[in-house]
Scaffold this motif. Structure first.
Motif, PDB file in Angstrom:
ATOM      1  N   ARG A  74       0.834  -1.207   0.000  1.00  0.00           N
ATOM      2  CA  ARG A  74       0.000   0.000   0.000  1.00  0.00           C
ATOM      3  C   ARG A  74       0.867   1.255   0.000  1.00  0.00           C
ATOM      4  N   VAL A  75       1.965   1.215   0.728  1.00  0.00           N
ATOM      5  CA  VAL A  75       2.889   2.357   0.746  1.00  0.00           C
ATOM      6  C   VAL A  75       3.443   2.603  -0.655  1.00  0.00           C
ATOM      7  N   ALA A  76       3.802   1.533  -1.345  1.00  0.00           N
ATOM      8  CA  ALA A  76       4.342   1.672  -2.699  1.00  0.00           C
ATOM      9  C   ALA A  76       3.316   2.297  -3.637  1.00  0.00           C
ATOM     10  N   ARG A  77       2.064   1.844  -3.540  1.00  0.00           N
ATOM     11  CA  ARG A  77       1.030   2.395  -4.408  1.00  0.00           C
ATOM     12  C   ARG A  77       0.765   3.868  -4.097  1.00  0.00           C
ATOM     13  N   ARG A  78       0.802   4.214  -2.828  1.00  0.00           N
ATOM     14  CA  ARG A  78       0.490   5.584  -2.421  1.00  0.00           C
ATOM     15  C   ARG A  78       1.634   6.554  -2.690  1.00  0.00           C
ATOM     16  N   SER A  79       2.863   6.132  -2.365  1.00  0.00           N
ATOM     17  CA  SER A  79       3.982   7.071  -2.375  1.00  0.00           C
ATOM     18  C   SER A  79       5.014   6.821  -3.470  1.00  0.00           C
ATOM     19  N   GLY A  80       4.984   5.626  -4.060  1.00  0.00           N
ATOM     20  CA  GLY A  80       6.003   5.285  -5.045  1.00  0.00           C
ATOM     21  C   GLY A  80       7.275   4.761  -4.425  1.00  0.00           C
ATOM     22  N   VAL A  81       7.346   4.729  -3.095  1.00  0.00           N
ATOM     23  CA  VAL A  81       8.520   4.214  -2.386  1.00  0.00           C
ATOM     24  C   VAL A  81       8.334   2.723  -2.159  1.00  0.00           C
ATOM     25  N   ARG A  82       9.250   1.934  -2.712  1.00  0.00           N
ATOM     26  CA  ARG A  82       9.141   0.485  -2.580  1.00  0.00           C
ATOM     27  C   ARG A  82       9.951   0.010  -1.380  1.00  0.00           C
ATOM     28  N   LEU A  83       9.238  -0.479  -0.384  1.00  0.00           N
ATOM     29  CA  LEU A  83       9.849  -0.976   0.841  1.00  0.00           C
ATOM     30  C   LEU A  83       9.407  -2.409   1.094  1.00  0.00           C
ATOM     31  N   HIS A  84      10.196  -3.099   1.886  1.00  0.00           N
ATOM     32  CA  HIS A  84       9.835  -4.448   2.307  1.00  0.00           C
ATOM     33  C   HIS A  84       9.343  -4.471   3.752  1.00  0.00           C
ATOM     34  N   ASP A  85       9.674  -3.427   4.521  1.00  0.00           N
ATOM     35  CA  ASP A  85       9.425  -3.478   5.955  1.00  0.00           C
ATOM     36  C   ASP A  85       9.317  -2.064   6.514  1.00  0.00           C
ATOM     37  N   LEU A  86       8.351  -1.866   7.400  1.00  0.00           N
ATOM     38  CA  LEU A  86       8.265  -0.619   8.155  1.00  0.00           C
ATOM     39  C   LEU A  86       8.663  -0.908   9.603  1.00  0.00           C
ATOM     40  N   GLY A  87       9.819  -1.505   9.744  1.00  0.00           N
ATOM     41  CA  GLY A  87      10.280  -1.962  11.044  1.00  0.00           C
ATOM     42  C   GLY A  87      10.619  -0.842  12.008  1.00  0.00           C
ATOM     43  N   PRO A  88      10.879  -1.197  13.273  1.00  0.00           N
ATOM     44  CA  PRO A  88      11.075  -0.211  14.333  1.00  0.00           C
ATOM     45  C   PRO A  88      12.489   0.332  14.468  1.00  0.00           C
ATOM     46  N   LEU A  89      13.437  -0.148  13.657  1.00  0.00           N
ATOM     47  CA  LEU A  89      14.800   0.374  13.701  1.00  0.00           C
ATOM     48  C   LEU A  89      14.962   1.385  12.573  1.00  0.00           C
ATOM     49  N   ARG A  90      15.213   2.656  12.931  1.00  0.00           N
ATOM     50  CA  ARG A  90      15.296   3.696  11.899  1.00  0.00           C
ATOM     51  C   ARG A  90      16.216   4.812  12.362  1.00  0.00           C
ATOM     52  N   VAL A  91      16.771   5.537  11.385  1.00  0.00           N
ATOM     53  CA  VAL A  91      17.695   6.639  11.653  1.00  0.00           C
ATOM     54  C   VAL A  91      17.373   7.807  10.733  1.00  0.00           C
TER      55      VAL A  91
END
Length: 222
Positions: free
Chosen positions: A133-150
């Motif tokens: 859904r994120v890819a369709r909405r934003s064009g950003v192709r991700l595999h995970d919206l995990g909790p480790l981020r910077v």
């Protein structure tokens, strides 16, 4: 040697079993900020004993805890990680370097389970649906919206992410994409958490998280 000053925000709710291991793995160049989200155990006490800054956020919710932690950040770079021992803070170095070098504005840890039981099937499925859904909405192709981020602290604050429940990670990615941020994933190990998950460890928790994220999709689109 990483020269960046980094604050690591650790949302925490009853994690006394996991916190010692997590805090012992925080790199020396990183300050730990433990956000006590209403724990009834010794989480806050253990965190203080290990030198972490402890701040309280009585309003329950992942987004509420993350926002409170972000408010306490003083370093130019901020990192986020769960406090349940499923993720190793020592792996942050590669994510930090990617932001420091200008390779990305937001780096997400793509979870790679170390055992079959580390990531329940219902949670993996929900994550795949969300990423699509994120890819369709934003064009950003991700595999995970995990909790480790910077990310860079000032830039993240400027995004003004408002969700205070399970939808925070999704809203962050959607707002970052809309702002033209370069978003990158790097693989990180994902182990079985210590204790029971409040969200993805149960079907009910996962359904609640999906409902929160559906609401975020609708609100961010306005």
């Amino acid at each position: 040697m990483i020269e960046a000053r980094v604050d690591l925000v650790l949302p925490c709710l009853d994690e006394e079993q996991a916190l010692p291991w997590v805090l012992d793995r925080v790199p020396a160049w990183c300050r730990a900020i433990v956000v006590d989200n209403g724990s009834s155990d010794r989480s806050a006490e253990l965190a203080r004993e290990r030198g972490a800054l402890v701040v309280a956020e009585p309003r329950r919710g992942y987004g509420a805890a993350v926002a409170r932690g972000l408010a306490a950040v003083r370093a130019p770079l901020v990192a986020f990680c769960d406090a349940d021992a499923s993720l190793d803070p020592a792996e942050l170095a590669r994510l930090i370097v990617a932001v420091e070098r200008g390779d990305a504005d937001l780096v997400l840890g793509r979870r790679r389970p170390t055992t079959r039981g580390a990531w329940p099937a219902h949670a993996r499925f929900a994550n795949r649906v969300l990423a699509a859904r994120v890819a369709r909405r934003s064009g950003v192709r991700l595999h995970d919206l995990g909790p480790l981020r910077v990310a860079r602290t000032d830039a993240l604050r400027a995004l003004d992410v408002r969700d205070r429940r399970s939808g925070y990670p999704l809203e962050l990615v959607l707002r970052a994409a809309a702002a033209g941020w370069r978003i990158r994933e790097l693989d990180v190990s994902y182990a079985p958490r210590a204790g029971r998950s409040k969200v993805t460890g149960t079907v009910r928790g996962t359904v609640t998280a999906v409902a929160d994220m559906s609401r975020v999709f609708a609100e961010v689109a306005r």
